[in-house]
Every structure is written in C-alpha cells, then in structure tokens.
Design a protein around this motif. Sequence first.
Motif, PDB file in Angstrom:
ATOM      1  N   LEU A  42       0.847  -1.185   0.000  1.00  0.00           N
ATOM      2  CA  LEU A  42       0.000   0.000   0.000  1.00  0.00           C
ATOM      3  C   LEU A  42       0.887   1.240   0.000  1.00  0.00           C
ATOM      4  CD1 LEU A  42      -2.619  -1.157   2.650  1.00  0.00           C
ATOM      5  CD2 LEU A  42      -2.829  -1.230   0.173  1.00  0.00           C
ATOM      6  N   GLN A  43       0.314   2.401  -0.277  1.00  0.00           N
ATOM      7  CA  GLN A  43       1.099   3.630  -0.359  1.00  0.00           C
ATOM      8  C   GLN A  43       1.683   4.033   0.990  1.00  0.00           C
ATOM      9  OE1 GLN A  43      -1.471   6.531  -2.107  1.00  0.00           O
ATOM     10  NE2 GLN A  43      -1.229   5.708  -4.166  1.00  0.00           N
ATOM     11  N   THR A  44       1.107   3.578   2.068  1.00  0.00           N
ATOM     12  CA  THR A  44       1.573   3.973   3.405  1.00  0.00           C
ATOM     13  C   THR A  44       2.625   3.019   3.958  1.00  0.00           C
ATOM     14  OG1 THR A  44      -0.245   2.731   4.404  1.00  0.00           O
ATOM     15  CG2 THR A  44      -0.623   5.076   3.932  1.00  0.00           C
ATOM     16  N   ASN A  45       3.387   2.366   3.062  1.00  0.00           N
ATOM     17  CA  ASN A  45       4.426   1.404   3.448  1.00  0.00           C
ATOM     18  C   ASN A  45       3.884   0.273   4.302  1.00  0.00           C
ATOM     19  OD1 ASN A  45       6.385   2.743   2.001  1.00  0.00           O
ATOM     20  ND2 ASN A  45       7.043   3.978   3.754  1.00  0.00           N
ATOM     21  N   LYS A  46       2.651  -0.097   4.070  1.00  0.00           N
ATOM     22  CA  LYS A  46       2.046  -1.231   4.744  1.00  0.00           C
ATOM     23  C   LYS A  46       1.782  -2.319   3.710  1.00  0.00           C
ATOM     24  CE  LYS A  46      -0.121   1.385   8.439  1.00  0.00           C
ATOM     25  NZ  LYS A  46      -1.377   1.695   9.121  1.00  0.00           N
ATOM     26  N   VAL A  47       1.548  -3.509   4.200  1.00  0.00           N
ATOM     27  CA  VAL A  47       1.289  -4.646   3.325  1.00  0.00           C
ATOM     28  C   VAL A  47      -0.072  -5.230   3.680  1.00  0.00           C
ATOM     29  CG1 VAL A  47       2.110  -6.916   2.615  1.00  0.00           C
ATOM     30  CG2 VAL A  47       3.761  -5.137   3.143  1.00  0.00           C
ATOM     31  N   LYS A  48      -0.823  -5.582   2.664  1.00  0.00           N
ATOM     32  CA  LYS A  48      -2.156  -6.129   2.868  1.00  0.00           C
ATOM     33  C   LYS A  48      -2.248  -7.495   2.189  1.00  0.00           C
ATOM     34  CE  LYS A  48      -6.946  -5.090   1.664  1.00  0.00           C
ATOM     35  NZ  LYS A  48      -7.830  -4.158   0.961  1.00  0.00           N
ATOM     36  N   LYS A  49      -2.896  -8.444   2.851  1.00  0.00           N
ATOM     37  CA  LYS A  49      -3.109  -9.766   2.265  1.00  0.00           C
ATOM     38  C   LYS A  49      -4.334  -9.717   1.351  1.00  0.00           C
ATOM     39  CE  LYS A  49      -1.193 -12.683   5.875  1.00  0.00           C
ATOM     40  NZ  LYS A  49      -1.463 -13.780   6.799  1.00  0.00           N
ATOM     41  N   VAL A  50      -4.161 -10.227   0.138  1.00  0.00           N
ATOM     42  CA  VAL A  50      -5.239 -10.227  -0.841  1.00  0.00           C
ATOM     43  C   VAL A  50      -5.267 -11.581  -1.538  1.00  0.00           C
ATOM     44  CG1 VAL A  50      -6.075  -9.137  -2.958  1.00  0.00           C
ATOM     45  CG2 VAL A  50      -4.950  -7.755  -1.244  1.00  0.00           C
ATOM     46  N   ARG A  51      -6.466 -12.094  -1.765  1.00  0.00           N
ATOM     47  CA  ARG A  51      -6.600 -13.342  -2.511  1.00  0.00           C
ATOM     48  C   ARG A  51      -6.447 -13.017  -3.990  1.00  0.00           C
ATOM     49  NH1 ARG A  51      -7.737 -18.318  -1.477  1.00  0.00           N
ATOM     50  NH2 ARG A  51      -8.297 -17.840   0.653  1.00  0.00           N
ATOM     51  N   LYS A  52      -5.498 -13.698  -4.643  1.00  0.00           N
ATOM     52  CA  LYS A  52      -5.208 -13.473  -6.060  1.00  0.00           C
ATOM     53  C   LYS A  52      -5.459 -14.766  -6.825  1.00  0.00           C
ATOM     54  CE  LYS A  52      -2.669  -9.492  -5.966  1.00  0.00           C
ATOM     55  NZ  LYS A  52      -2.479  -8.469  -6.915  1.00  0.00           N
ATOM     56  N   LEU A  53      -5.857 -14.608  -8.071  1.00  0.00           N
ATOM     57  CA  LEU A  53      -5.987 -15.744  -8.968  1.00  0.00           C
ATOM     58  C   LEU A  53      -4.755 -15.789  -9.859  1.00  0.00           C
ATOM     59  CD1 LEU A  53      -9.727 -15.587 -10.062  1.00  0.00           C
ATOM     60  CD2 LEU A  53      -8.668 -17.200  -8.499  1.00  0.00           C
ATOM     61  N   VAL A  54      -4.096 -16.941  -9.901  1.00  0.00           N
ATOM     62  CA  VAL A  54      -2.890 -17.121 -10.699  1.00  0.00           C
ATOM     63  C   VAL A  54      -3.223 -18.069 -11.841  1.00  0.00           C
ATOM     64  CG1 VAL A  54      -0.493 -17.882 -10.667  1.00  0.00           C
ATOM     65  CG2 VAL A  54      -1.480 -16.835  -8.641  1.00  0.00           C
ATOM     66  N   CYS A  55      -2.984 -17.607 -13.076  1.00  0.00           N
ATOM     67  CA  CYS A  55      -3.255 -18.441 -14.247  1.00  0.00           C
ATOM     68  C   CYS A  55      -2.206 -19.546 -14.314  1.00  0.00           C
ATOM     69  CB  CYS A  55      -3.235 -17.597 -15.519  1.00  0.00           C
ATOM     70  SG  CYS A  55      -3.689 -18.549 -16.982  1.00  0.00           S
ATOM     71  N   MET A  56      -2.664 -20.792 -14.286  1.00  0.00           N
ATOM     72  CA  MET A  56      -1.754 -21.925 -14.270  1.00  0.00           C
ATOM     73  C   MET A  56      -1.724 -22.679 -15.591  1.00  0.00           C
ATOM     74  SD  MET A  56      -0.520 -21.508 -11.331  1.00  0.00           S
ATOM     75  CE  MET A  56       0.545 -22.918 -11.227  1.00  0.00           C
ATOM     76  N   GLY A  57      -2.632 -22.367 -16.492  1.00  0.00           N
ATOM     77  CA  GLY A  57      -2.641 -23.053 -17.778  1.00  0.00           C
ATOM     78  C   GLY A  57      -3.962 -22.858 -18.493  1.00  0.00           C
ATOM     79  N   THR A  58      -4.130 -23.597 -19.575  1.00  0.00           N
ATOM     80  CA  THR A  58      -5.354 -23.485 -20.369  1.00  0.00           C
ATOM     81  C   THR A  58      -5.886 -24.861 -20.711  1.00  0.00           C
ATOM     82  OG1 THR A  58      -4.119 -23.409 -22.444  1.00  0.00           O
ATOM     83  CG2 THR A  58      -4.657 -21.306 -21.436  1.00  0.00           C
ATOM     84  N   LEU A  59      -7.184 -24.905 -20.927  1.00  0.00           N
ATOM     85  CA  LEU A  59      -7.845 -26.079 -21.487  1.00  0.00           C
ATOM     86  C   LEU A  59      -8.259 -25.702 -22.893  1.00  0.00           C
ATOM     87  CD1 LEU A  59     -10.110 -27.198 -18.517  1.00  0.00           C
ATOM     88  CD2 LEU A  59      -8.131 -28.405 -19.414  1.00  0.00           C
ATOM     89  N   LYS A  60      -7.859 -26.512 -23.865  1.00  0.00           N
ATOM     90  CA  LYS A  60      -8.110 -26.192 -25.262  1.00  0.00           C
ATOM     91  C   LYS A  60      -9.183 -27.113 -25.828  1.00  0.00           C
ATOM     92  CE  LYS A  60      -3.311 -24.900 -25.620  1.00  0.00           C
ATOM     93  NZ  LYS A  60      -2.342 -25.738 -24.993  1.00  0.00           N
ATOM     94  N   GLU A  61      -9.374 -27.005 -27.135  1.00  0.00           N
ATOM     95  CA  GLU A  61     -10.353 -27.844 -27.829  1.00  0.00           C
ATOM     96  C   GLU A  61     -10.075 -29.320 -27.562  1.00  0.00           C
ATOM     97  OE1 GLU A  61     -10.390 -26.906 -31.967  1.00  0.00           O
ATOM     98  OE2 GLU A  61     -10.970 -24.829 -31.624  1.00  0.00           O
ATOM     99  N   ASN A  62     -11.133 -30.101 -27.498  1.00  0.00           N
ATOM    100  CA  ASN A  62     -11.093 -31.549 -27.297  1.00  0.00           C
ATOM    101  C   ASN A  62     -10.590 -31.956 -25.919  1.00  0.00           C
ATOM    102  OD1 ASN A  62     -11.999 -31.851 -29.963  1.00  0.00           O
ATOM    103  ND2 ASN A  62      -9.916 -31.871 -30.741  1.00  0.00           N
TER     104      ASN A  62
END
Length: 178
Positions: A42-62
């Motif tokens: 954060l701008q006030t030199n603090k840290v905040k815990k946030v749930r993030k989504l991390v892209c791990m791959g893709t599912l393609k056709e078939n």
Amino acid sequence: MAIIEDQDIFVIVQSGNIISFVAYIHSGYCNIYRSIIGLVKLQTNKVKKVRKLVCMGTLKENESFGEISVLLQVPFLCTVISGTEVEMAIIEDQDIFALDQVTQQLMIQTAETTFGHLTDEDVKNEYLKKAKQKEWNEFKDKTMKNSLYYNGIIPGFGKWNHQWTSIPRNLKDSLVIY
C-alpha cells in the motif's frame, strides 16, 4: 455463470464448489486459475493480504473437465474462466449417475484431476514469477522513459514520430547490398 469484464468471458467453475456437470470443449479455450493469498504494498508502506488468482494453464479444444468432481463429489480445485467465446458440450450429473457402475468406475480410472498435479508450492512460485516480471517491466519502462526524456527524446514527437509501414524509397537506394 458470472460475467467478468468482457461480453465473451465467463466464470464457468468457481474453485471450492462441487460442480454438477462434465464439460467437453468443442471450440475456444478456458484459462485455469488457482487462488493464492498474496501480499500487496500500500502507499503507506504497509502490506495487505489479498486473494489473487494465478493463471496456471489453459484447457483447449477436445479437452474436458469436471469428471472427478462429479463422480467423487469432491470440490473442484481450480477456477475455470473462458478465455474466448467457448462452445462446449455439457453432461449433467444426473445423466452420469444414471450410467452403470462399471462405466462410472472406468470414467474415474481414465479421468485426471484438472491441473491436480500442481502443489501449493508450484502456485506460489508461479505467482512470484509473474509478480517479479511485472515489477521488472514497470522498472524497465520507467527507466527507459526517464533516460529518453533526460536526453530530450520524446517518442511520438518531432523527428521521433515515424509512421513507416516499410522502408522509405529514398532510403532504399542508400542501402548497401553485399
């Protein structure tokens, strides 16, 4: 399904839910995300815990997903979000449970957990890799802009504004051919 940002992008499966269908992708692709608790400055030199989504791959056709969640009634480990407009075949859970026991057992034996091989450590490493890459790109862009501006170069203005789609004719004659 819930709309994210674009008209063609939908959340198909939310992680942690037992899904009620098996999906077979006919066209398009879906991105597979795992959630992680990340730290945000954060701008006030603090840290905040946030749930993030991390892209791990893709599912393609078939490719398909959801077999294990439906047959074993276990929560789906990933969030599936369409990457483009997706056309898929859906098999409802009551249709799968209507199959004989042998067919269900064969489905369990042949199905794999969607990106189930990923450990929490893999997800953390991928998150850190993407966060470092983003930080590096921001630093690099800022440094380049500062050095160009210091030298009086402003891209897009004056002699630095070029709309060439190819080499101009007057410069072709001066090219050296070996």
